[in-house]
Design an enzyme around this catalytic site. Sequence first.
Site, PDB file in Angstrom:
ATOM      1  NE  ARG A   1      -5.963  -4.408   8.247  1.00  0.00           N
ATOM      2  CZ  ARG A   1      -6.654  -5.400   8.729  1.00  0.00           C
ATOM      3  NH1 ARG A   1      -6.720  -5.962   9.868  1.00  0.00           N
ATOM      4  NH2 ARG A   1      -7.158  -6.283   7.776  1.00  0.00           N
TER       5      ARG A   1
ATOM      6  CG  ASP B   1      -1.589  -1.287   1.726  1.00  0.00           C
ATOM      7  OD1 ASP B   1      -1.374  -2.136   0.833  1.00  0.00           O
ATOM      8  OD2 ASP B   1      -2.260  -1.242   2.693  1.00  0.00           O
TER       9      ASP B   1
ATOM     10  CB  SER C   1      -1.846   0.923   5.706  1.00  0.00           C
ATOM     11  OG  SER C   1      -1.144   0.191   4.620  1.00  0.00           O
TER      12      SER C   1
HETATM   13  C1  FRU Z   1      -4.179  -3.515   2.825  1.00  0.00           C
HETATM   14  C2  FRU Z   1      -3.430  -4.108   4.092  1.00  0.00           C
HETATM   15  C3  FRU Z   1      -3.645  -3.101   5.378  1.00  0.00           C
HETATM   16  C4  FRU Z   1      -2.636  -3.260   6.104  1.00  0.00           C
HETATM   17  C5  FRU Z   1      -1.398  -3.536   5.448  1.00  0.00           C
HETATM   18  C6  FRU Z   1      -0.484  -4.290   5.635  1.00  0.00           C
HETATM   19  O1  FRU Z   1      -3.462  -4.106   1.549  1.00  0.00           O
HETATM   20  O2  FRU Z   1      -3.996  -5.519   4.442  1.00  0.00           O
HETATM   21  O3  FRU Z   1      -5.156  -3.351   5.811  1.00  0.00           O
HETATM   22  O4  FRU Z   1      -2.439  -2.349   7.077  1.00  0.00           O
HETATM   23  O5  FRU Z   1      -1.833  -3.818   4.215  1.00  0.00           O
HETATM   24  O6  FRU Z   1       0.710  -4.581   4.973  1.00  0.00           O
END
Ligand code: FRU
Length: 491
Positions: free
Chosen positions: A162, A39, A99
């Site tokens: 999150r 991300d 993220s």
């Molecule tokens: C989205 C995700 C988020 C998380 C991150 C972990 O692609 O799953 O929800 O924070 O990637 O790398």
Amino acid sequence: MHAAQLDEAHRAIEKKLPERGNDYRLGYHLSPPAGWMNDPNGLAYFRGEYHVFYQHHPYSAQWGPMYWGHAKSKDLVHWEHLPIALAPSDAYDRDGCFSGSAVVAGDTLYLIYTGHTWLGEPGDDQKIHQVQCLASSTNGITFTKHGPVIETPPHPDIMHFRDPKVWKRADQWWMALGARQGDDPQLLLYRSQDLHHWDYLGCALDGQREADGYMWECPDVFELDGCDVFLCSPQGLKPSGYDNWNKFQNSYRLGQLDNSGCFIETSQLRELDHGHDFYAAQTLLAPDGRRLLWAWMDMWDSPMPSQEQHWCGALSLPRELSRDGDRLRMRPARELTALRQSRRTLQIGGVESQSRTLEVRGALLELELELDLAGSTAEHFGLALRCSEDQRERTLLYFDAMARRLVLDRQHSGTGVSGVRSVPVAPGQTQIALRIFLDRSSIEVFVDDGAYSLSSRIYPRPDSLSVSAFAVNGLGLFGETSAWNLADLQL
Ligand code: FRU
């Protein structure tokens, strides 16, 4: 501890660089120097420069304990890699700095992210702990961690909690979080005066497993042309008709976020991009008022052949968002015309039941053209891109007259990938305007001035470079075509 962990990660990257393979290395898209990227995180404009952070695993080209990679740019075209900003170095973020987002307050750049810990076996999603954390920097390069600012979710049965998105509304900071209660998704809101102390405002919107997925990852809430947009990455939507065929996708709905923190929907859920590889999109308000968007130009479980060459993951081109009724439009950021090298104009005209190689070649290309539907009789007609000499390898983009859809076909697009994606062409529509960006391992198609986009990874051989126009069973008419080789910036 944090500094030592960052140093070690930088040494790991330095060590990998000489081994990195560049067959699929992108020329003008951001990707990690080595290792894994997912991300985009923390998009910010700080002291005259755009900063983009991203989920990063510096030790291998596989997902692992997440770090925050970092790059900056003055012009959205030329990017400079900066030292890794965050490492999972403390008890609260031991298994990953997940993220989040970034904001500028005074002369400080703040990062707000999710600290992740596995409570059971690593990878066991049923036993996790997630807290929201703060870090800050006054030089825009090195960050001081301030630890968790939201320790526990508002309900005891929420565990997935999150991806904080923070923005300023009136005089306060607002935070949107994705959460999962049982098997239903929720958008939660918090409010703060100082970024350190947060009050729970409530659940702005809740969804149902069947219609909305089970978790809204990477939420973003922003105002656009008089409306509020809730953008997120729903997990668990089932394919329906032509939609939602990726493992997960980016979706949005329009509405109004009132001051009490309720999001009142005024439109249905729509998919944002229609290609194979587009997820976890986030936006940034540029100083000139444009709403810019980046996404991870990959998808969980997508084939990633560049992993064998010690890197993987890329961000999409930056896009400008606008609203057209209850739909969003995405156009490539206007700055990207700076990538154009010499311009070639091609008069393709009519192609009848055949394929014709065009006077343009390259792995890094932009093409702008119109397909003339009114004058055409072919069942399918369009372009074959990144073709090998024997035409066996090719990525097709064509109008299917029977289905009245524009189709992106990567059945023969090289290593690993397959499948088709498509977007509708309205009844009565007499032409399709296309703007196509090819990089060494990607294609992004903007349809009808950004009304639709399709973004997919492709992995052709480095010498599959030709372009042809084709028509099946009948005449395909092409409008004047502009073609540019694009600068290879080796980002
Ligand atoms: C989205 C995700 C988020 C998380 C991150 C972990 O692609 O799953 O929800 O924070 O990637 O790398």
